[in-house]
Design an enzyme around this catalytic site. Structure first.
Site, short mmCIF file in Angstrom:
data_model
loop_
_atom_site.label_atom_id
_atom_site.label_comp_id
_atom_site.label_asym_id
_atom_site.label_seq_id
_atom_site.Cartn_x
_atom_site.Cartn_y
_atom_site.Cartn_z
N ARG A 132 20.47 -8.41 7.61
CA ARG A 132 19.90 -9.74 7.80
C ARG A 132 20.94 -10.78 8.19
O ARG A 132 20.59 -11.85 8.67
CB ARG A 132 19.22 -10.20 6.51
CG ARG A 132 20.18 -10.63 5.43
CD ARG A 132 19.50 -10.82 4.08
NE ARG A 132 20.32 -11.53 3.13
CZ ARG A 132 21.37 -11.03 2.49
NH1 ARG A 132 21.76 -9.79 2.74
NH2 ARG A 132 22.04 -11.76 1.64
N ARG A 176 0.83 -1.21 0.00
CA ARG A 176 0.00 0.00 0.00
C ARG A 176 0.86 1.25 0.00
O ARG A 176 0.56 2.22 -0.71
CB ARG A 176 -0.92 0.00 1.22
CG ARG A 176 -2.00 -1.04 1.13
CD ARG A 176 -2.85 -1.06 2.36
NE ARG A 176 -3.84 -2.13 2.30
CZ ARG A 176 -4.49 -2.60 3.34
NH1 ARG A 176 -4.26 -2.11 4.55
NH2 ARG A 176 -5.36 -3.57 3.20
#
Length: 197
Positions: free
Chosen positions: A149, A31
């Site tokens: 990560r 979105r």
């Protein structure tokens, strides 16, 4: 019976909630950056969030399988806080920030202490909690920057190997017990044919 699997069930539900959280983050990123399904490319931050969620989802079935097999078959005398602390000390340098915020299990309290019902599941549940924490840090690190990560990735991989070791040790002990004579006979039968047993 429920008392024998309550910790494993709790970690499983927490894992499912974590997966739902990751999926919601992808929806929010879609979105925010106007990336309509089924597109998987767009803004770099969306791509990192999408990839982090996909990676976590790919490893989730492996984690759940190892969690339950290790929890059910691995039996140990008990779990002490010292064991927990030493495990956290080994893992914390692999996490972003060096794990300076303290152990995620330090406030967990009495349920981490030795249990009468099934002490083997306590070790497995702690590994499961640490794995979920490492995956959360992995997701957050990857969404921020690809290099973020790496530490949590190594920590979660190490924990999967620990769970695999616990599962294999538990299964091996199960099949080699005298009460598992039918399984033992099935394992020994090929050797008897060749005269090696």
């Amino acid at each position: 019976m429920r008392d024998q699997i309550d910790l494993l069930a709790t970690v499983t539900v927490l894992g499912v909630l974590e997966q739902a959280y990751f999926a919601m983050q992808v929806i929010y990123a879609r979105r925010k950056y106007k990336v309509s399904p089924p597109e998987t490319t767009g803004h770099p931050e969306f791509e990192r969030t999408f990839r982090a969620q996909a990676n976590c989802s790919e490893y989730f079935p492996i984690f759940i399988s190892l969690l339950w097999v290790a929890g059910i078959f691995f039996h140990q005398a008990g779990l002490t806080k010292k064991c927990l602390s030493s495990s956290w000390e080994q893992l914390s340098p692999l996490l972003p920030g060096g794990g300076s915020s303290g152990s995620p299990c330090s406030s967990a309290g009495a349920w981490l202490s030795p249990r009468a019902a099934s002490p083997g599941q306590g070790v497995t549940a702690v590994c499961g909690l640490l794995y979920l924490y490492a995956r959360l840090r992995y997701f957050q690190g990857y969404a921020g920057a690809a290099r973020g990560r790496l530490g949590p990735l190594y920590a979660s991989a190490w924990l999967l190997w620990v769970l695999l070791g616990l599962a294999l040790a538990g299964l091996l002990a199960h099949f080699l017990r005298p009460r598992s004579s039918t399984w033992m006979a099935a394992l020994v039968w090929p050797l008897q044919l060749h005269g090696a047993w």
